[in-house]
Design a protein around this motif. Structure first.
Motif, PDB file in Angstrom:
ATOM      1  N   ARG A  23       0.838  -1.197   0.000  1.00 16.70           N
ATOM      2  CA  ARG A  23       0.000   0.000   0.000  1.00 16.70           C
ATOM      3  C   ARG A  23       0.872   1.246   0.000  1.00 16.70           C
ATOM      4  O   ARG A  23       1.874   1.323   0.719  1.00 16.70           O
ATOM      5  N   ALA A 268      -7.462  -3.731   3.507  1.00 19.73           N
ATOM      6  CA  ALA A 268      -7.756  -3.636   2.068  1.00 19.73           C
ATOM      7  C   ALA A 268      -8.445  -4.877   1.523  1.00 19.73           C
ATOM      8  O   ALA A 268      -9.215  -4.789   0.562  1.00 19.73           O
ATOM      9  N   TYR A 291     -10.332   1.063  -3.221  1.00 25.90           N
ATOM     10  CA  TYR A 291      -8.904   1.015  -3.529  1.00 25.90           C
ATOM     11  C   TYR A 291      -8.689   0.812  -5.022  1.00 25.90           C
ATOM     12  O   TYR A 291      -9.580   0.342  -5.735  1.00 25.90           O
TER      13      TYR A 291
END
Length: 350
Positions: A23, A268, A291
């Motif tokens: 990330r 996520a 995302y």
């Protein structure tokens, strides 16, 4: 408010697999592009994002005692009204597709729950007329129409828990049954129409040609998949969710040796759903936010504030969220649309 079809990304070297992603913070360049792509509705109208594709965005607009489905086309200031809902409280725009030229197909949910009846409509840009193509009041897949070469394709619940994959000319004519089975909502993957189907106590993917509805072969790594969730593809990049207690975002691209678990772990991967392909990006939603993954660099980033969601098709990426207290009555809705090809690569990790 516009988006163009992005150029295809280069295929990975044969025999390689996608790396596990990390990330990264949302780049300022992305944030600026999102801000510049904001849609500004007329005063008193509240937009809700339904779908987006190259050069178009399908929205639900509500104001006063009216609610409508509209199509916003690139370069046009005034939205095209597809349908004014007979019930501005209960009816909701669920999904849409547009061929970029003449035909738009869209589904309207006729209640507040996903098991409510629904209707499928076709709009003709040449005449401005809308006609109802289908109506469903039996349990079955959620309607998400696919337009291909003047034909509308969708799935609709029927008897004994089965559903039919149907195809009908956008300009009028009888629907043809392409397939019947225990199927999920179909999606376009290049020249294929693909869906999950229950077979022998599990699920697998099946496909037909969008040109004629005949059974078609899937790439071997995709045909081998079993019991996956939320599959999506543009014909080159394939993505899906594997695992229940430990969900993983899996990605396979043409030329790779095998699929790879690209995104795992909280937050996520927890509750990930509504996967979409936007050019080179894989986009998904969780219960908390949305995302985007850039597989070529092995990085992903959060693209909306809390409880935001995204729609994508072709090279278009559309975001929707409400800043501040999202549960506050009358909270302002933000819709932003960008061409994914114009977004710089995410930074590599480490």
């Amino acid at each position: 408010m516009s988006a163009r079809t992005s150029a295809p990304t280069a295929a990975p070297a044969p025999g390689t697999t996608a790396p596990a992603a990390c990330r990264v913070p949302l780049p300022d360049t992305w944030r600026g592009a999102f801000t510049a792509g904001a849609y500004h509705p007329a005063d008193g109208l509240r937009p809700v994002l339904a779908d987006a594709g190259p050069g178009w965005t399908a929205l639900q607009l509500s104001g006063g005692h009216d609610r409508s489905a509209v199509l916003v086309r690139a370069g046009e200031k005034t939205p095209r009204t597809l349908l004014r809902f007979a019930d501005p409280v209960e009816h909701q725009l669920l999904a849409a597709d547009f061929d970029g030229r003449r035909w738009a197909a869209f589904a309207v949910l006729e209640g507040r729950t996903l098991d409510s009846p629904w209707s499928l409509y076709v709009w003709d840009a040449a005449t401005g007329r809308t006609r109802r193509l289908a109506h469903a009041d039996r349990p079955g897949p959620l309607p998400r129409p696919v337009l291909h070469d003047g034909t509308v394709v969708w799935a609709q619940g029927g008897d004994a828990g089965k559903a039919a994959v149907l195809a009908a000319p956008a300009g009028g004519g009888h629907a043809r049954v392409w397939h019947t089975g225990v199927v999920d909502t179909p999606f376009a993957a290049g020249g294929l129409l693909v869906w999950r189907e229950a077979v022998g106590g599990g699920t697998r993917l099946a496909a037909v040609s969008l040109a004629d509805g005949r059974p078609a072969r899937l790439p071997a790594p995709i045909a081998a998949l079993r019991d996956i969730r939320a599959p999506v593809s543009d014909g080159t990049t394939w993505a899906w969710v594997a695992g229940e207690s430990d969900p993983r975002l899996m990605v396979w691209r043409t030329g790779e040796a095998r699929p790879s678990a690209v995104v795992t772990g909280r937050p996520a991967a927890q509750g990930m759903d509504q996967l979409r392909i936007a050019g080179r990006l894989v986009v998904w939603r969780t219960p908390e936010t949305s995302y985007a993954l850039d597989p070529a660099v092995g990085a992903y980033t959060e693209i909306t504030p809390a409880y935001g969601y995204a729609a994508a098709s072709g090279g278009a990426l559309a975001l929707a969220y409400s800043p501040g207290d999202t549960k506050e009555t009358g909270a302002r809705a933000v819709i932003q649309v960008v061409d994914a090809a114009r977004l710089p690569r995410l930074p590599r990790c480490g």
